[in-house]
Write a protein that holds these residues in place. Structure first.
Motif, mmCIF file in Angstrom:
data_model
loop_
_atom_site.group_PDB
_atom_site.id
_atom_site.type_symbol
_atom_site.label_atom_id
_atom_site.label_comp_id
_atom_site.label_asym_id
_atom_site.label_seq_id
_atom_site.Cartn_x
_atom_site.Cartn_y
_atom_site.Cartn_z
ATOM 1 N N ASP A 151 1.292 -1.507 0.157
ATOM 2 C CA ASP A 151 0.045 -0.218 -0.239
ATOM 3 C C ASP A 151 1.435 1.437 0.048
ATOM 4 N N ASP A 152 2.289 1.038 0.822
ATOM 5 C CA ASP A 152 2.436 2.120 0.756
ATOM 6 C C ASP A 152 3.585 2.913 -0.603
ATOM 7 N N GLU A 153 3.667 1.133 -1.599
ATOM 8 C CA GLU A 153 4.552 1.971 -3.193
ATOM 9 C C GLU A 153 2.889 2.837 -3.492
ATOM 10 N N VAL A 154 1.935 1.998 -3.380
ATOM 11 C CA VAL A 154 0.547 2.581 -4.104
ATOM 12 C C VAL A 154 0.365 3.872 -4.208
ATOM 13 N N ILE A 155 0.309 3.828 -2.561
ATOM 14 C CA ILE A 155 0.321 5.633 -2.317
ATOM 15 C C ILE A 155 1.069 6.439 -2.703
ATOM 16 N N ALA A 156 2.830 6.478 -2.102
ATOM 17 C CA ALA A 156 3.432 6.665 -3.169
ATOM 18 C C ALA A 156 3.292 6.940 -4.310
ATOM 19 N N PHE A 157 3.093 6.467 -4.940
ATOM 20 C CA PHE A 157 3.458 6.391 -6.669
ATOM 21 C C PHE A 157 1.786 7.684 -6.975
ATOM 22 N N ILE A 158 0.794 7.453 -6.105
ATOM 23 C CA ILE A 158 -0.423 8.491 -6.251
ATOM 24 C C ILE A 158 -0.390 9.651 -6.531
ATOM 25 N N LYS A 159 0.627 9.644 -5.041
ATOM 26 C CA LYS A 159 0.797 11.213 -4.067
ATOM 27 C C LYS A 159 2.231 12.127 -5.186
ATOM 28 N N GLU A 160 2.371 10.876 -5.992
ATOM 29 C CA GLU A 160 3.582 11.686 -6.696
ATOM 30 C C GLU A 160 3.497 11.989 -8.054
ATOM 31 N N THR A 161 2.376 11.358 -8.346
ATOM 32 C CA THR A 161 1.319 11.214 -9.809
ATOM 33 C C THR A 161 1.263 12.781 -9.600
ATOM 34 N N THR A 162 -0.272 12.515 -8.681
ATOM 35 C CA THR A 162 -1.047 14.041 -8.725
ATOM 36 C C THR A 162 -0.554 15.537 -8.601
ATOM 37 N N ALA A 163 1.059 15.393 -7.670
ATOM 38 C CA ALA A 163 1.814 16.203 -7.803
ATOM 39 C C ALA A 163 2.926 16.893 -9.680
ATOM 40 N N LEU A 164 2.676 15.282 -10.159
ATOM 41 C CA LEU A 164 3.011 15.751 -11.392
ATOM 42 C C LEU A 164 2.388 16.534 -12.446
ATOM 43 N N VAL A 165 0.873 16.500 -11.825
ATOM 44 C CA VAL A 165 0.036 16.081 -13.725
ATOM 45 C C VAL A 165 -0.318 17.567 -14.386
ATOM 46 N N PRO A 166 0.129 18.097 -15.020
ATOM 47 C CA PRO A 166 -0.366 19.231 -15.423
ATOM 48 C C PRO A 166 -1.992 19.903 -15.038
ATOM 49 N N ASP A 167 -1.323 21.484 -14.629
ATOM 50 C CA ASP A 167 -3.455 22.261 -14.437
ATOM 51 C C ASP A 167 -2.705 23.086 -15.150
ATOM 52 N N ALA A 168 -3.968 23.646 -16.328
ATOM 53 C CA ALA A 168 -3.688 25.010 -16.481
ATOM 54 C C ALA A 168 -3.874 26.958 -15.008
ATOM 55 N N PHE A 169 -2.294 27.704 -15.657
ATOM 56 C CA PHE A 169 -2.459 28.575 -14.663
ATOM 57 C C PHE A 169 -1.706 27.772 -13.315
ATOM 58 N N ASN A 170 -1.372 26.389 -13.592
ATOM 59 C CA ASN A 170 -0.820 25.248 -12.479
ATOM 60 C C ASN A 170 -1.887 25.531 -11.099
ATOM 61 N N MET A 171 -3.125 25.333 -10.984
ATOM 62 C CA MET A 171 -4.359 25.768 -10.049
ATOM 63 C C MET A 171 -4.147 25.151 -9.259
ATOM 64 N N LYS A 172 -3.592 23.482 -9.548
ATOM 65 C CA LYS A 172 -3.681 22.349 -8.101
ATOM 66 C C LYS A 172 -4.639 22.161 -7.797
ATOM 67 N N SER A 173 -5.819 22.391 -9.003
ATOM 68 C CA SER A 173 -7.124 21.903 -8.950
ATOM 69 C C SER A 173 -7.178 20.158 -8.098
ATOM 70 N N GLN A 174 -6.494 20.033 -8.494
ATOM 71 C CA GLN A 174 -6.889 18.012 -8.474
ATOM 72 C C GLN A 174 -7.045 17.524 -7.020
ATOM 73 N N ARG A 175 -8.115 16.589 -6.574
ATOM 74 C CA ARG A 175 -7.727 16.021 -5.408
ATOM 75 C C ARG A 175 -8.661 14.499 -5.133
ATOM 76 N N VAL A 176 -7.483 13.904 -3.968
ATOM 77 C CA VAL A 176 -8.060 11.748 -4.351
ATOM 78 C C VAL A 176 -8.268 11.827 -3.004
ATOM 79 N N VAL A 177 -9.196 11.138 -2.862
ATOM 80 C CA VAL A 177 -9.245 10.060 -2.434
ATOM 81 C C VAL A 177 -8.680 8.660 -2.540
#
Length: 190
Positions: free
Chosen positions: A24-50
């Motif tokens: 689970d730690d590997e999955v969670i680390a991957f999801i966190k890193e991917t969320t940080a890396l995903v592009p978002d217009a104006f760098n708004m960082k609008s994405q949220r994940v549960v």
């Protein structure tokens, strides 16, 4: 594997189990890193994940079943409940509205851009899970489940639920894709 091979390997896998080949730690680390890396217009960082795991995974799918008052087949819901976990994708409407106010010329585009970013996040997480040996599929039980999911996970009202991605051990691979003439959908101009 190159990117094309990873995308070919990413499929909708519906026969999912609780056992996965990584922690689970590997999955969670991957999801966190991917969320940080995903592009978002104006760098708004609008994405949220549960990420729902363990008892919360089971509670989620029981909650979804209950939200429909028995109008969705229990067997179908139980097939998603049988997965190891579920990624819930949201975008933060407050973040979007803040940028709409800050940049009124582009106001109509910010909700569209938030959805686009969410789609990029979904495909990147889905493809990456597959690279980890984990299967997944995408579901859209929202908006029927929105309030119940927000209550279950105590997420802010301004989070807009976009999709649910059950993931788990691959019990059965997807059938081969039918071929198509891709030229019907891709036009090249020189």
């Amino acid at each position: 594997m190159n990117v094309t091979d990873l995308l070919k390997d990413r499929r909708s896998i519906y026969a999912l189990g609780k056992d996965i080949p990584v922690s689970d730690d590997e999955v969670i680390a991957f999801i966190k890193e991917t969320t940080a890396l995903v592009p978002d217009a104006f760098n708004m960082k609008s994405q949220r994940v549960v990420v729902a795991l363990g008892d919360k995974q089971d509670q989620l799918w029981d909650t979804i079943y209950d939200a429909f008052g028995g109008k969705v087949a229990r067997e179908k819901i139980d097939s998603f409940k049988a997965a190891h976990g579920t990624v819930l994708y949201f975008y933060d409407e407050a973040t979007v509205k803040g940028l709409q106010e800050q940049f009124p010329l582009y106001a109509a585009n910010f909700p569209i851009w938030a959805q686009q970013s969410n789609g990029m996040l979904q495909i990147n997480i889905w493809t990456g899970l597959r690279a980890l040996g984990i299967g997944a599929n995408i579901q859209h039980y929202n908006p029927v489940i929105d309030d119940a999911v927000k209550k279950l996970f105590n997420v802010p009202e301004n989070y807009v639920l976009v999709a649910q991605m059950p993931f788990g051990g691959i019990l059965e691979e997807a059938a081969p894709k039918d071929g198509e003439d891709i030229n019907a959908r891709v036009q090249i101009e020189k």
